[in-house]
Scaffold this active site. Structure first.
Site, PDB file in Angstrom:
ATOM      1  N   VAL A 187      18.616  20.742  -0.244  1.00  0.00           N
ATOM      2  CA  VAL A 187      19.751  20.486   0.644  1.00  0.00           C
ATOM      3  C   VAL A 187      19.324  19.410   1.635  1.00  0.00           C
ATOM      4  CG1 VAL A 187      21.411  21.466   2.266  1.00  0.00           C
ATOM      5  CG2 VAL A 187      20.474  22.900   0.432  1.00  0.00           C
ATOM      6  N   CYS A 188      20.191  18.431   1.841  1.00  0.00           N
ATOM      7  CA  CYS A 188      19.958  17.381   2.830  1.00  0.00           C
ATOM      8  C   CYS A 188      18.636  16.657   2.543  1.00  0.00           C
ATOM      9  CB  CYS A 188      20.004  17.994   4.223  1.00  0.00           C
ATOM     10  SG  CYS A 188      20.247  16.810   5.573  1.00  0.00           S
TER      11      CYS A 188
END
Length: 326
Positions: A110-111
């Protein structure tokens, strides 16, 4: 853990983004509450089993030492966080990420967690995304990775990367759909009172949060020219002539400003425009291809396969189904 449960290991560290951990874990927990079989067994892991002090100031208790995670693992998810660059230089941490990845059915981030996958060598030769603000830096540091800052999430084989923060929710809904079907994924989305799963190829930035235009005046002018008339002659030699530059100089400027060659930028712009037409009109594929500057429906199809890993006709069908379901 019951026999047959899907083991999910979320990897956190000091200054991790809380939502990067909470979005995946809460989506999977919502699936469990709806009675999925097999269930997801969710564990937060950290080096030494230390508590994860999140960037928001809240602290999460890790349930397992990363060094002691044993296989098999269904899904490994690496969170993003403010100290991601420090983590990317921590070889002990990266060794453990690689070790757990080897025993995992699929790997996700994520990210800026995608930078940690890249640092561990898990994205070499793959297409990946990250938070739009950090995409250029990731592309510069990891040239073996094809960084695409546009989509919300990308699947390349068994490796999944997502954009900034809440896109982890979209990614995890896609994982649930992959495991248990679209009906269950929509039920989870309703349970969480969220959009009924934005498609991964949806742009992660709107006009309100888009990255700034290129700083270089020539590149900025050419980008505007490209976007204004995608059906025009946009060969690199033509663009270089318009700018009064050599093709080599123009290529260097595009790499510096956009992290892309001129031809790759043009192809991406045409593909994204074609996607918008497929979503919003009933134009036949021949019309879409012509309007967006593709020489044939076959070149349009190949561009879609490269960019979205699906064909234009399937993309249109899936979008219509999702729109109808919404």
């Amino acid at each position: 853990m019951a026999t047959g449960d899907r083991r999910v290991v979320i990897i956190g560290y000091d200054q991790a983004e809380l939502l990067d951990i909470a979005c995946p874990s809460d989506v999977l927990d919502a699936a469990n509450r709806l009675g999925v079989t097999p269930r997801y067994e969710i564990r937060l892991a950290s080096m030494g089993g230390r508590a994860v002090r999140c960037a928001s100031g809240l602290t999460l208790a890790a349930q397992v030492k990363l060094e002691q995670v044993a296989g098999p693992v269904d899904t490994m998810i690496v969170a993003g966080g403010w100290t991601y660059l420090e983590q990317a230089e921590d070889q002990r941490f990266l060794d453990q990420v690689r070790r757990v990845a080897r025993m995992s059915r699929r790997v996700a981030s994520v990210c800026v967690g995608s930078t940690l996958l890249a640092a561990a060598g898990l994205l070499d030769g793959r297409r990946a995304t990250t938070h739009w603000f950090y995409a250029d830096k990731m592309a510069e540091h990891y040239p073996a990775v094809t960084v695409d800052p546009a989509p919300l999430f990308i699947k390349d084989g068994s490796v999944y990367t997502s954009a900034g923060v809440t896109s982890g929710l979209d990614l995890t809904l896609a994982l649930v759909e992959e495991d248990h079907g679209a009906v269950l994924a929509r039920a989870v989305a309703r349970n969480l009172v969220t959009y009924l799963q934005r498609p991964g190829n949806q742009a992660q930035v709107s006009v309100y949060v888009a990255a700034p235009p290129p700083e270089h005046a020539v590149v900025r002018e050419l980008v505007n020219l490209i976007e204004a008339d995608l059906a025009a002659d946009l060969r690199t030699s033509t663009l270089a002539c318009r700018a009064g530059l050599s093709t080599r100089h123009l290529a260097r400027l595009f790499e510096q400003q956009l992290g892309s060659t001129p031809s790759r930028y043009v192809r991406g712009a045409r593909t994204r425009a074609a996607a918008r037409l497929l979503e919003s009109t009933r134009l036949p594929l021949t019309g879409v291809a012509a309007r967006c500057g593709f020489s044939s429906t076959e070149t349009l199809r190949q561009a879609f396969l490269d960019h979205f890993q699906t064909s234009p006709s399937v993309y249109r069908m899936v979008h219509r189904r999702r729109a109808a379901a919404g």
